[in-house]
Design an enzyme around this catalytic site. Structure first.
Site, mmCIF file in Angstrom:
data_model
loop_
_atom_site.group_PDB
_atom_site.id
_atom_site.type_symbol
_atom_site.label_atom_id
_atom_site.label_comp_id
_atom_site.label_asym_id
_atom_site.label_seq_id
_atom_site.Cartn_x
_atom_site.Cartn_y
_atom_site.Cartn_z
ATOM 1 N N LYS A 164 0.844 -1.190 0.000
ATOM 2 C CA LYS A 164 0.000 0.000 0.000
ATOM 3 C C LYS A 164 0.884 1.247 0.000
ATOM 4 C CE LYS A 164 -0.626 0.002 5.009
ATOM 5 N NZ LYS A 164 -1.531 0.377 6.075
ATOM 6 N N TYR B 85 16.023 29.790 8.112
ATOM 7 C CA TYR B 85 14.794 30.423 8.595
ATOM 8 C C TYR B 85 14.698 30.308 10.114
ATOM 9 C CZ TYR B 85 13.032 30.435 3.792
ATOM 10 O OH TYR B 85 12.858 30.665 2.460
HETATM 11 N N1 PLP Z 1 -2.145 -5.508 7.765
HETATM 12 C C1 PLP Z 1 -2.950 -4.437 7.841
HETATM 13 C C2 PLP Z 1 -4.410 -4.644 7.947
HETATM 14 C C3 PLP Z 1 -2.408 -3.158 7.827
HETATM 15 O O1 PLP Z 1 -3.223 -2.087 7.907
HETATM 16 C C4 PLP Z 1 -1.005 -2.999 7.744
HETATM 17 C C5 PLP Z 1 -0.395 -1.668 7.780
HETATM 18 O O2 PLP Z 1 -0.751 -0.781 8.467
HETATM 19 C C6 PLP Z 1 -0.206 -4.131 7.660
HETATM 20 C C7 PLP Z 1 -0.797 -5.377 7.673
HETATM 21 C C8 PLP Z 1 1.306 -4.029 7.602
HETATM 22 O O3 PLP Z 1 1.792 -3.443 8.769
HETATM 23 P P1 PLP Z 1 3.357 -3.261 9.030
HETATM 24 O O4 PLP Z 1 3.834 -2.279 8.005
HETATM 25 O O5 PLP Z 1 3.445 -2.705 10.402
HETATM 26 O O6 PLP Z 1 3.965 -4.579 8.860
#
Ligand code: PLP
Length: 363
Positions: free
Chosen positions: A35, A260
């Protein structure tokens, strides 16, 4: 002449980190979480880097469809389950597995004509209180879903709130696992619980966390999920190196201030290097004085405020620094988690915030 700022993505390290996840969770199949543009690494690169995963998990239907166009044939999972009735035929046609977490979604599936079967993940809310059915309501939701003729496989799923802290005083993993087991006993289907932290702690919590699928994200990108252990401790390798160059050097005298807000004042004669990287590139603006950077292979620190396109670093420890000296902002030799922690954030945020204007190469 291109700006000297570049993010290098290390596909071999992505493969290595996935192999690490597999050795931690030997009996489980692995969704590689891609993602947020594969945590800033690029969706297509995520697909190539994690070609050995059993499936890819992400958020948007359109990106799931892109993966199919790019040639990904293995399973795909939508982690947030954002879909409406018009998406259902697409999910079925492209074999995209979606999370189902609300009664509204179940009703929608009941009223949708399913010409092809779909697979779903039914999410249980075991204490995170974001998505899912509470343990007491889970079996009823499962039964309704099971009764829909077009629904094929139902995977039972939950998500840990504090997997990085095994004994969290408010909500431990053990408590969430216990709620999950209580809410799902007797239900048929594969099970999926662990994110990176769960995967990495599998060795400690073996019996409870062993299940059919794991869902690692951050560990695949060489970041630590937290819990006081570094990515290096876990045998992970950085997958993104953000590097730039010194584009100007200023000779300061005692009392001169930098940038800044004139936040940094030179205690005596010193040189600062101006680096082509700023918050518009994704470097955290709130990185304080002392945040580590590497110049010509030597560690030094950020001084003064990070501005939009530039930042300034202390050149005192660097011998023969010059315009063109190489600067590593994070990655190879400088864990992103160190930069994140100095800046009061987490590696996840830095990776995801990499700006589109930053040139990306593979290497
Ligand atoms: N599974 C779900 C439902 C998630 O929302 C996420 C990420 O937030 C993950 C797995 C993977 O998490 P991580 O990056 O902490 O391994």
């Amino acid at each position: 002449m291109p700006r000297p700022l570049c993010a290098t993505i290390h596909l071999d390290s992505m493969q290595h980190n996935l192999a690490r996840a597999r050795t931690c969770a030997l009996d489980a199949k692995a969704w590689a979480v891609v993602k947020a543009n594969a945590y800033g690494h690029g969706l297509e690169r995520g697909m190539r880097g994690f070609a050995q995963a059993d499936g890819l998990a992400l958020i948007e239907t359109e990106n799931a469809l892109s993966l199919r166009e790019l040639g990904w044939t293995k399973p795909i999972l939508l982690l947030e389950g954002i879909f409406d009735a018009s998406d259902v035929p697409l999910l079925a046609e492209h074999n995209i597995n979606s999370t189902v977490h609300s009664i509204e979604q179940i009703k929608m599936l009941e009223y949708t004509q399913l010409y092809r079967p779909i697979d779903v993940h039914l999410k249980m809310n075991t204490g995170m209180n974001r998505l899912g059915f509470r343990p007491d309501d889970y079996k009823a939701a499962y039964k309704r879903l099971r009764a829909i003729p077009g629904v094929r496989n139902i995977t039972l799923m939950t998500h840990f709130a504090n997997a990085d802290e095994l004994e969290h005083p408010r909500l431990s993993i053990a408590e969430q696992v216990q709620r999950f087991c209580a809410g799902s006993t007797g239900l048929e289907g594969e099970r999926s619980l662990s994110n990176s932290a769960g995967v990495l702690h599998q060795a400690v919590l073996q019996a409870e966390l062993h299940n059919d699928w794991v869902r690692p994200g951050i560990m695949l990108y060489g970041g630590t999920p937290g819990g006081g252990r570094t990515a290096h401790d876990f045998g992970l390798r950085p997958t993104m190196t953000l590097a730039s160059e010194i584009i100007a050097i200023q000779d300061l005298v005692a009392g001169d201030t930098v940038g800044y807000g004139s936040r940094f004042e030179a205690p005596g004669p010193m040189q600062v290097g101006v680096v082509a990287c700023g918050y518009a590139d994704g470097y955290p603006r709130h990185a304080p004085h002392g945040t580590p950077v590497i110049v010509d292979g030597v560690r030094t620190t950020v001084v003064g405020r990070v501005s939009m396109d530039m930042m300034t670093v202390d050149l005192s420890p660097i011998r023969n620094a010059r315009v063109g000296s190489k600067v590593t902002l994070w990655g190879d030799g400088l864990p992103i988690d160190e930069v994140a922690s100095a800046s009061g954030t987490i590696g996840y945020e830095l990776m995801c915030a990499l700006a589109p204007r930053v040139r990306v190469e593979e290497g």
